[in-house]
Scaffold this motif. Structure first.
Motif, mmCIF file in Angstrom:
data_model
loop_
_atom_site.group_PDB
_atom_site.id
_atom_site.type_symbol
_atom_site.label_atom_id
_atom_site.label_comp_id
_atom_site.label_asym_id
_atom_site.label_seq_id
_atom_site.Cartn_x
_atom_site.Cartn_y
_atom_site.Cartn_z
ATOM 1 N N LEU A 47 0.844 -1.191 0.000
ATOM 2 C CA LEU A 47 0.000 0.000 0.000
ATOM 3 C C LEU A 47 0.877 1.238 0.000
ATOM 4 C CD1 LEU A 47 -2.954 1.066 0.301
ATOM 5 C CD2 LEU A 47 -2.597 0.971 2.787
ATOM 6 N N VAL A 48 0.617 2.142 -0.922
ATOM 7 C CA VAL A 48 1.375 3.394 -0.986
ATOM 8 C C VAL A 48 0.397 4.553 -1.089
ATOM 9 C CG1 VAL A 48 1.717 3.335 -3.503
ATOM 10 C CG2 VAL A 48 3.310 4.592 -2.100
ATOM 11 N N TYR A 49 0.709 5.608 -0.370
ATOM 12 C CA TYR A 49 -0.082 6.838 -0.395
ATOM 13 C C TYR A 49 0.682 7.851 -1.230
ATOM 14 C CZ TYR A 49 -2.565 4.601 3.404
ATOM 15 O OH TYR A 49 -3.296 3.701 4.150
ATOM 16 N N ALA A 50 -0.030 8.571 -2.074
ATOM 17 C CA ALA A 50 0.619 9.517 -2.978
ATOM 18 C C ALA A 50 -0.224 10.767 -3.130
ATOM 19 C CB ALA A 50 0.840 8.873 -4.351
ATOM 20 N N SER A 51 0.454 11.837 -3.503
ATOM 21 C CA SER A 51 -0.269 13.065 -3.851
ATOM 22 C C SER A 51 -0.949 12.834 -5.204
ATOM 23 C CB SER A 51 0.708 14.247 -3.915
ATOM 24 O OG SER A 51 1.097 14.548 -5.225
ATOM 25 N N PRO A 52 -1.894 13.675 -5.566
ATOM 26 C CA PRO A 52 -2.579 13.488 -6.844
ATOM 27 C C PRO A 52 -1.762 13.922 -8.069
ATOM 28 C CG PRO A 52 -3.450 15.411 -5.726
ATOM 29 C CD PRO A 52 -2.476 14.765 -4.776
ATOM 30 N N LEU A 53 -0.597 14.516 -7.863
ATOM 31 C CA LEU A 53 0.164 15.034 -8.994
ATOM 32 C C LEU A 53 0.887 13.913 -9.736
ATOM 33 C CD1 LEU A 53 1.446 18.364 -7.422
ATOM 34 C CD2 LEU A 53 -0.609 17.936 -8.776
ATOM 35 N N ARG A 54 0.967 14.064 -11.051
ATOM 36 C CA ARG A 54 1.507 13.000 -11.914
ATOM 37 C C ARG A 54 2.886 12.525 -11.512
ATOM 38 N NH1 ARG A 54 0.696 15.303 -17.833
ATOM 39 N NH2 ARG A 54 1.075 17.220 -16.699
ATOM 40 N N ALA A 60 5.393 6.343 -7.894
ATOM 41 C CA ALA A 60 4.781 5.233 -7.144
ATOM 42 C C ALA A 60 4.643 4.000 -8.025
ATOM 43 C CB ALA A 60 3.421 5.649 -6.589
ATOM 44 N N ASP A 61 4.190 4.188 -9.253
ATOM 45 C CA ASP A 61 4.028 3.056 -10.174
ATOM 46 C C ASP A 61 5.357 2.330 -10.413
ATOM 47 O OD1 ASP A 61 1.286 3.371 -10.565
ATOM 48 O OD2 ASP A 61 1.537 4.606 -12.359
ATOM 49 N N ILE A 62 6.438 3.094 -10.504
ATOM 50 C CA ILE A 62 7.749 2.506 -10.795
ATOM 51 C C ILE A 62 8.378 1.897 -9.547
ATOM 52 C CG2 ILE A 62 10.118 3.021 -11.548
ATOM 53 C CD1 ILE A 62 8.838 5.275 -13.344
ATOM 54 N N CYS A 63 8.376 2.611 -8.444
ATOM 55 C CA CYS A 63 9.137 2.198 -7.255
ATOM 56 C C CYS A 63 8.367 1.284 -6.306
ATOM 57 C CB CYS A 63 9.633 3.426 -6.510
ATOM 58 S SG CYS A 63 10.853 4.373 -7.465
ATOM 59 N N PHE A 64 7.059 1.288 -6.396
ATOM 60 C CA PHE A 64 6.220 0.411 -5.576
ATOM 61 C C PHE A 64 5.355 -0.424 -6.534
ATOM 62 C CE2 PHE A 64 7.027 4.246 -3.044
ATOM 63 C CZ PHE A 64 7.429 3.727 -1.822
ATOM 64 N N PRO A 65 5.970 -1.320 -7.303
ATOM 65 C CA PRO A 65 5.294 -1.966 -8.427
ATOM 66 C C PRO A 65 4.105 -2.850 -8.060
ATOM 67 C CG PRO A 65 7.377 -3.052 -7.983
ATOM 68 C CD PRO A 65 7.343 -1.811 -7.138
ATOM 69 N N ASN A 66 4.016 -3.327 -6.851
ATOM 70 C CA ASN A 66 2.915 -4.216 -6.471
ATOM 71 C C ASN A 66 1.912 -3.562 -5.533
ATOM 72 O OD1 ASN A 66 4.070 -6.363 -7.957
ATOM 73 N ND2 ASN A 66 5.490 -6.723 -6.277
ATOM 74 N N ALA A 67 2.055 -2.281 -5.316
ATOM 75 C CA ALA A 67 1.234 -1.600 -4.319
ATOM 76 C C ALA A 67 -0.070 -1.062 -4.891
ATOM 77 C CB ALA A 67 2.017 -0.446 -3.699
ATOM 78 N N LYS A 68 -1.069 -1.069 -4.047
ATOM 79 C CA LYS A 68 -2.288 -0.315 -4.322
ATOM 80 C C LYS A 68 -1.951 1.132 -3.985
ATOM 81 C CE LYS A 68 -6.936 0.607 -2.856
ATOM 82 N NZ LYS A 68 -8.042 0.345 -2.002
ATOM 83 N N GLY A 142 4.175 2.721 2.008
ATOM 84 C CA GLY A 142 5.022 3.690 1.346
ATOM 85 C C GLY A 142 4.275 4.985 1.098
ATOM 86 N N PHE A 143 5.054 6.019 0.886
ATOM 87 C CA PHE A 143 4.538 7.322 0.486
ATOM 88 C C PHE A 143 5.353 7.788 -0.701
ATOM 89 C CE2 PHE A 143 3.005 7.068 4.753
ATOM 90 C CZ PHE A 143 1.840 7.821 4.784
#
Length: 176
Positions: A47-54, A60-68, A142-143
């Motif tokens: 599970l990773v939390y992210a800001s809405p910015l691209r 997040a997509d690259i570094c946390f490849p299996n995370a929601k 993750g964040f």
């Protein structure tokens, strides 16, 4: 909670040009994509939390490849208001910018946020995300966020007397 990873996004064109890009929704530039690909990856983080910015979403997509990925609006970077998208060199004769810099870059940017207000927003969002992860039973999260968010979180939650700017990290850098 066993582990929290705070990771700053990869570089954008704005970063390469030393622009104050807070709310600007720049994607990663080619160098930023390469940085994220070369950075430490966390396939074990569910599970990773992210800001809405691209830029944070792409990292997040690259570094946390299996995370929601859970997007939290208040994890976005500081709003630089009238300084947004501009470089220090472009504003060297701007009286508002000079006053802001001479004040330690802490006060409110015209039309934007101050560090104290931004840091409170980001810290509350971080704490809410951690509470959410605990409620979900997660042990490692993750964040994927911005440098300012990391500085705010580290200042608020480490118990250290290090000042806000001492927690600065390079693109694709962070803390565990």
């Amino acid at each position: 909670m066993q582990s929290i990873i705070l990771l700053r996004h990869g570089k954008t064109e704005g970063n390469l040009e030393s622009r104050y890009n807070g709310r600007t929704d720049d994607p990663l530039c080619e160098q930023g994509v390469r940085e994220a690909q070369a950075a430490r990856h966390f396939p074990e983080i569910p599970l990773v939390y992210a800001s809405p910015l691209r830029r944070t979403q792409q990292t997040a997509d690259i570094c946390f490849p299996n995370a929601k990925i859970v997007t939290i609006d208040d994890l976005r970077e500081m709003d630089f208001g009238d300084f947004e998208g501009r470089t220090a060199a472009e504003m060297e004769n701007d009286a508002d910018y000079r006053a802001w810099v001479e004040g330690g870059c802490v006060d409110q940017c015209p039309g934007g946020e101050s560090i104290p207000l931004f840091a409170r927003r980001a810290s509350v969002a971080f704490a809410g995300a951690v509470d959410d992860a605990i409620a979900r039973g997660e042990q490692k999260i993750g964040f994927s966020v911005h440098g300012g968010v990391i500085m705010a979180v580290m200042s608020a939650f480490t118990g250290s007397d290090q000042p806000y700017h001492a927690w600065y990290v390079l693109n694709c850098g962070g803390y565990e």
